[in-house]
Design a protein around this motif. Structure first.
Motif, PDB file in Angstrom:
ATOM      1  N   UNK A 174       3.187   0.627 -13.727  1.00 43.73           N
ATOM      2  CA  UNK A 174       3.037   0.972 -12.314  1.00 43.73           C
ATOM      3  C   UNK A 174       1.642   1.561 -12.104  1.00 43.73           C
ATOM      4  N   UNK A 175       0.738   0.726 -11.637  1.00 43.69           N
ATOM      5  CA  UNK A 175      -0.648   1.130 -11.447  1.00 43.69           C
ATOM      6  C   UNK A 175      -0.968   1.244  -9.961  1.00 43.69           C
ATOM      7  N   UNK A 176      -1.953   2.059  -9.614  1.00 42.18           N
ATOM      8  CA  UNK A 176      -2.331   2.196  -8.199  1.00 42.18           C
ATOM      9  C   UNK A 176      -2.793   0.864  -7.610  1.00 42.18           C
ATOM     10  N   UNK A 177      -2.538   0.706  -6.328  1.00 43.43           N
ATOM     11  CA  UNK A 177      -3.029  -0.470  -5.610  1.00 43.43           C
ATOM     12  C   UNK A 177      -4.484  -0.211  -5.242  1.00 43.43           C
ATOM     13  N   UNK A 178      -5.380  -0.928  -5.864  1.00 48.00           N
ATOM     14  CA  UNK A 178      -6.807  -0.766  -5.601  1.00 48.00           C
ATOM     15  C   UNK A 178      -7.310  -1.926  -4.747  1.00 48.00           C
ATOM     16  N   UNK A 179      -8.487  -1.746  -4.203  1.00 44.48           N
ATOM     17  CA  UNK A 179      -9.075  -2.819  -3.395  1.00 44.48           C
ATOM     18  C   UNK A 179      -9.352  -4.051  -4.251  1.00 44.48           C
ATOM     19  N   UNK A 180      -9.715  -3.832  -5.523  1.00 41.44           N
ATOM     20  CA  UNK A 180      -9.983  -4.970  -6.408  1.00 41.44           C
ATOM     21  C   UNK A 180      -8.719  -5.797  -6.630  1.00 41.44           C
ATOM     22  N   UNK A 181      -7.596  -5.128  -6.847  1.00 40.12           N
ATOM     23  CA  UNK A 181      -6.337  -5.852  -7.046  1.00 40.12           C
ATOM     24  C   UNK A 181      -5.934  -6.606  -5.779  1.00 40.12           C
ATOM     25  N   UNK A 182      -6.139  -5.980  -4.639  1.00 38.47           N
ATOM     26  CA  UNK A 182      -5.770  -6.623  -3.375  1.00 38.47           C
ATOM     27  C   UNK A 182      -6.625  -7.860  -3.114  1.00 38.47           C
ATOM     28  N   UNK A 183      -7.923  -7.750  -3.374  1.00 37.02           N
ATOM     29  CA  UNK A 183      -8.813  -8.881  -3.115  1.00 37.02           C
ATOM     30  C   UNK A 183      -8.582 -10.020  -4.105  1.00 37.02           C
ATOM     31  N   UNK A 184      -8.114  -9.679  -5.308  1.00 38.70           N
ATOM     32  CA  UNK A 184      -7.869 -10.712  -6.319  1.00 38.70           C
ATOM     33  C   UNK A 184      -6.472 -11.321  -6.207  1.00 38.70           C
ATOM     34  N   UNK A 185      -5.626 -10.746  -5.379  1.00 38.94           N
ATOM     35  CA  UNK A 185      -4.231 -11.187  -5.274  1.00 38.94           C
ATOM     36  C   UNK A 185      -4.136 -12.570  -4.642  1.00 38.94           C
ATOM     37  N   UNK A 186      -3.331 -13.418  -5.258  1.00 43.43           N
ATOM     38  CA  UNK A 186      -3.037 -14.740  -4.714  1.00 43.43           C
ATOM     39  C   UNK A 186      -1.563 -14.764  -4.318  1.00 43.43           C
ATOM     40  N   UNK A 187      -1.257 -14.589  -3.035  1.00 42.76           N
ATOM     41  CA  UNK A 187       0.153 -14.474  -2.626  1.00 42.76           C
ATOM     42  C   UNK A 187       0.952 -15.760  -2.756  1.00 42.76           C
ATOM     43  N   UNK A 188       0.282 -16.898  -2.955  1.00 39.42           N
ATOM     44  CA  UNK A 188       0.941 -18.211  -3.045  1.00 39.42           C
ATOM     45  C   UNK A 188       1.793 -18.468  -1.800  1.00 39.42           C
ATOM     46  N   UNK A 189       2.889 -19.176  -1.961  1.00 38.53           N
ATOM     47  CA  UNK A 189       3.722 -19.542  -0.810  1.00 38.53           C
ATOM     48  C   UNK A 189       4.818 -18.497  -0.608  1.00 38.53           C
ATOM     49  N   UNK A 190       4.777 -17.746   0.494  1.00 36.38           N
ATOM     50  CA  UNK A 190       5.808 -16.722   0.727  1.00 36.38           C
ATOM     51  C   UNK A 190       7.220 -17.296   0.808  1.00 36.38           C
ATOM     52  N   UNK A 191       7.337 -18.568   1.175  1.00 31.43           N
ATOM     53  CA  UNK A 191       8.666 -19.175   1.251  1.00 31.43           C
ATOM     54  C   UNK A 191       9.335 -19.241  -0.120  1.00 31.43           C
ATOM     55  N   UNK A 192       8.552 -19.120  -1.181  1.00 32.82           N
ATOM     56  CA  UNK A 192       9.115 -19.175  -2.525  1.00 32.82           C
ATOM     57  C   UNK A 192       9.530 -17.800  -3.031  1.00 32.82           C
ATOM     58  N   UNK A 193       8.701 -16.771  -2.770  1.00 37.91           N
ATOM     59  CA  UNK A 193       9.018 -15.466  -3.359  1.00 37.91           C
ATOM     60  C   UNK A 193       9.734 -14.500  -2.412  1.00 37.91           C
ATOM     61  N   UNK A 194       9.651 -14.715  -1.106  1.00 37.33           N
ATOM     62  CA  UNK A 194      10.380 -13.829  -0.198  1.00 37.33           C
ATOM     63  C   UNK A 194      11.902 -13.918  -0.378  1.00 37.33           C
ATOM     64  N   UNK A 195      12.479 -15.120  -0.612  1.00 37.50           N
ATOM     65  CA  UNK A 195      13.930 -15.161  -0.887  1.00 37.50           C
ATOM     66  C   UNK A 195      14.320 -14.358  -2.131  1.00 37.50           C
ATOM     67  N   UNK A 196      13.455 -14.356  -3.153  1.00 37.10           N
ATOM     68  CA  UNK A 196      13.757 -13.559  -4.347  1.00 37.10           C
ATOM     69  C   UNK A 196      13.711 -12.070  -4.017  1.00 37.10           C
ATOM     70  N   UNK A 197      12.769 -11.692  -3.172  1.00 38.40           N
ATOM     71  CA  UNK A 197      12.691 -10.293  -2.737  1.00 38.40           C
ATOM     72  C   UNK A 197      13.940  -9.916  -1.947  1.00 38.40           C
ATOM     73  N   UNK A 198      14.369 -10.794  -1.037  1.00 35.53           N
ATOM     74  CA  UNK A 198      15.554 -10.515  -0.218  1.00 35.53           C
ATOM     75  C   UNK A 198      16.823 -10.405  -1.057  1.00 35.53           C
ATOM     76  N   UNK A 199      16.900 -11.184  -2.128  1.00 31.03           N
ATOM     77  CA  UNK A 199      18.117 -11.198  -2.948  1.00 31.03           C
ATOM     78  C   UNK A 199      18.250  -9.961  -3.824  1.00 31.03           C
ATOM     79  N   UNK A 200      17.178  -9.190  -3.946  1.00 30.00           N
ATOM     80  CA  UNK A 200      17.231  -7.981  -4.767  1.00 30.00           C
ATOM     81  C   UNK A 200      17.133  -8.244  -6.254  1.00 30.00           C
ATOM     82  N   UNK A 201      16.661  -9.429  -6.646  1.00 34.49           N
ATOM     83  CA  UNK A 201      16.516  -9.735  -8.066  1.00 34.49           C
ATOM     84  C   UNK A 201      15.508  -8.785  -8.710  1.00 34.49           C
TER      85      UNK A 201
END
Length: 433
Positions: A174-201
């Motif tokens: 569990x590391x702090x959210x830094x600007x470097x991590x945010x700028x390097x983040x590739x969220x990909x397709x939310x339609x793929x990972x949002x259902x996993x988030x909703x399911x509580x996996x």
């Protein structure tokens, strides 16, 4: 003893020009103090000055931090949160909040150990800590290294143990959210990972299996000798600690954290919501943190207000989104003060015009009407100026929205007095004739 007011009257009769000049200079000097007035538009400005309020202020000063929240408001259309570009913009917004040079020295870590809070940063944290899909990479590598060590012989044991301890470094932390991590983040397709988030996996089962596999290397059923068991116990202790820490983090409800940035009415179907998404940065608003005296809160408000405007311009330029907005308590305070000044001007101006018309109908003389109104305006300026100088020199005076009535009251009193003076002068002139 001669009445001093009679002396002033005689002086004004003997030397009217010099007397008027002196009075005019004094009024200007007093009126200049109006720039020193400090308006308090908070609810505290309406509290009475008594022991109870004093105690309340002492408690707030002792136990309540002076914090302001810089909020960037991004209006969403239905379905935009299902697009990857939207999450990239939210990540860029949060990164720019963190990177802003004006606010950088005044971050206040009120969100756990961080000063920033946004949907993008929370989604990034969820993907690295709980998302089963992203975890497959490190879980498979760690599992493979464990089995290699299990199947190693005495010759390859040390090499396999070194390999496992090195591989364990990829276990997420569990590391702090830094600007470097945010700028390097590739969220990909939310339609793929949002259902996993909703399911509580989460990774609880996988982590338990990995912990069991690790313990089995040097447990009761291990075929290793005592020296090798002791060595594995020592070398793999930090790996097991990281796994237990990660297991504890599986109970964090990242979904609830994410949807707390959207309106309550949209949280039943958050990813198809329509409305504002808020990204927040907490900064200190304590004047002493800014190197100022404790009573210079208005200067801090003005600074934060100015910096927020600069930040908003930069955000619009970088994102190309002209609908972005910012909000903070400081912006509210500065805006309220500006509005208060406008309201005082409008109210005083309206009263001035109305009273001038009434006086003209009474006097039927523009000159006498002007005498009364101009002198009354001078009196208002001198009153506000004197109050400003008193505030500057330490007198405890509070000016709030209720003070809007002061100019109107002074106009009423001044016009009433001027009316009597003019009528008295007219009587004297009639007697003289």
């Amino acid at each position: 003893m001669r009445n001093p007011f009679f002396m002033l009257t005689s002086r004004s009769v003997d030397k009217p020009k010099s007397t008027l000049a002196i009075i005019f200079v004094v009024i200007l000097a007093l009126s200049s103090g109006a720039s020193q007035l400090v308006f308090d538009n908070t609810e505290d400005g309406f509290f009475p000055d008594n022991e109870t309020v004093t105690l309340l202020n002492e408690i707030e000063d002792e136990y309540q931090a002076s914090v302001d929240f810089i909020r960037v408001i991004d209006e969403m259309e239905q379905g935009e949160l299902l697009i990857g570009d939207t999450w990239e913009q939210l990540a860029l917004t949060e990164a720019m909040l963190l990177n802003d040079s004006n606010f950088e020295d005044y971050h206040y870590p009120i969100f756990g150990s961080q000063a920033n809070f946004g949907m993008a940063g929370t989604a990034l944290q969820w993907q690295s800590i709980q998302d089963p899909e992203n975890a497959q990479i490190w879980i498979s590598q760690v599992t493979s290294a464990i089995e290699v060590l299990r199947n190693s012989n005495d010759t390859t044991f040390n090499q396999s143990l070194d390999n496992l301890t090195d591989t364990a470094n990829i276990i997420p932390k569990l590391e702090p959210i830094t600007s470097e991590r945010l700028l390097a983040w590739q969220p990909s397709d939310p339609n793929e990972w949002l259902p996993r988030l909703d399911s509580g996996q989460n990774l609880t089962i996988s982590i338990n299996e990995t912990i069991w596999r690790t313990y089995s290397l040097f447990g009761f059923n291990s075929v290793r000798n005592d020296f090798q068991k002791d060595l594995m116990t020592e070398r793999l202790g930090s790996m097991i600690s990281d796994l237990y820490a990660l297991k504890g983090q599986q109970s964090i409800d990242y979904r609830s954290m994410m949807i707390s940035s959207i309106p309550v009415g949209e949280r039943d179907d958050p990813w198809n919501m329509t409305g504002p998404v808020i990204t927040t940065l907490a900064v200190s608003s304590d004047p002493e943190v800014y190197g100022l005296e404790a009573n210079k809160f208005s200067i801090v408000e003005e600074n934060i207000n100015t910096w927020s405007a600069v930040l908003l311009d930069n955000l619009k330029q970088e994102t190309g989104d002209s609908e972005l907005r910012t909000f903070s308590f400081s912006q509210f305070g500065v805006g309220s003060t500006e509005t208060l000044g406008k309201e005082i001007g409008m109210l005083t101006g309206s009263a001035f015009m109305l009273l001038a018309i009434i006086l003209w109908f009474n006097f039927r003389s523009v000159r006498e009407t002007a005498y009364v109104m101009v002198l009354t305006i001078f009196a208002i300026g001198a009153t506000y100026g004197l109050s400003g100088w008193l505030q500057k020199f330490g007198v405890n005076m509070t000016f709030n929205a209720a003070m809007n009535s002061i100019p109107v009251l002074l106009l009423a009193i001044g016009v009433d007095y001027g009316l009597h003076v003019v009528l008295r002068i007219r009587e004297e002139l009639k007697v003289a004739d």
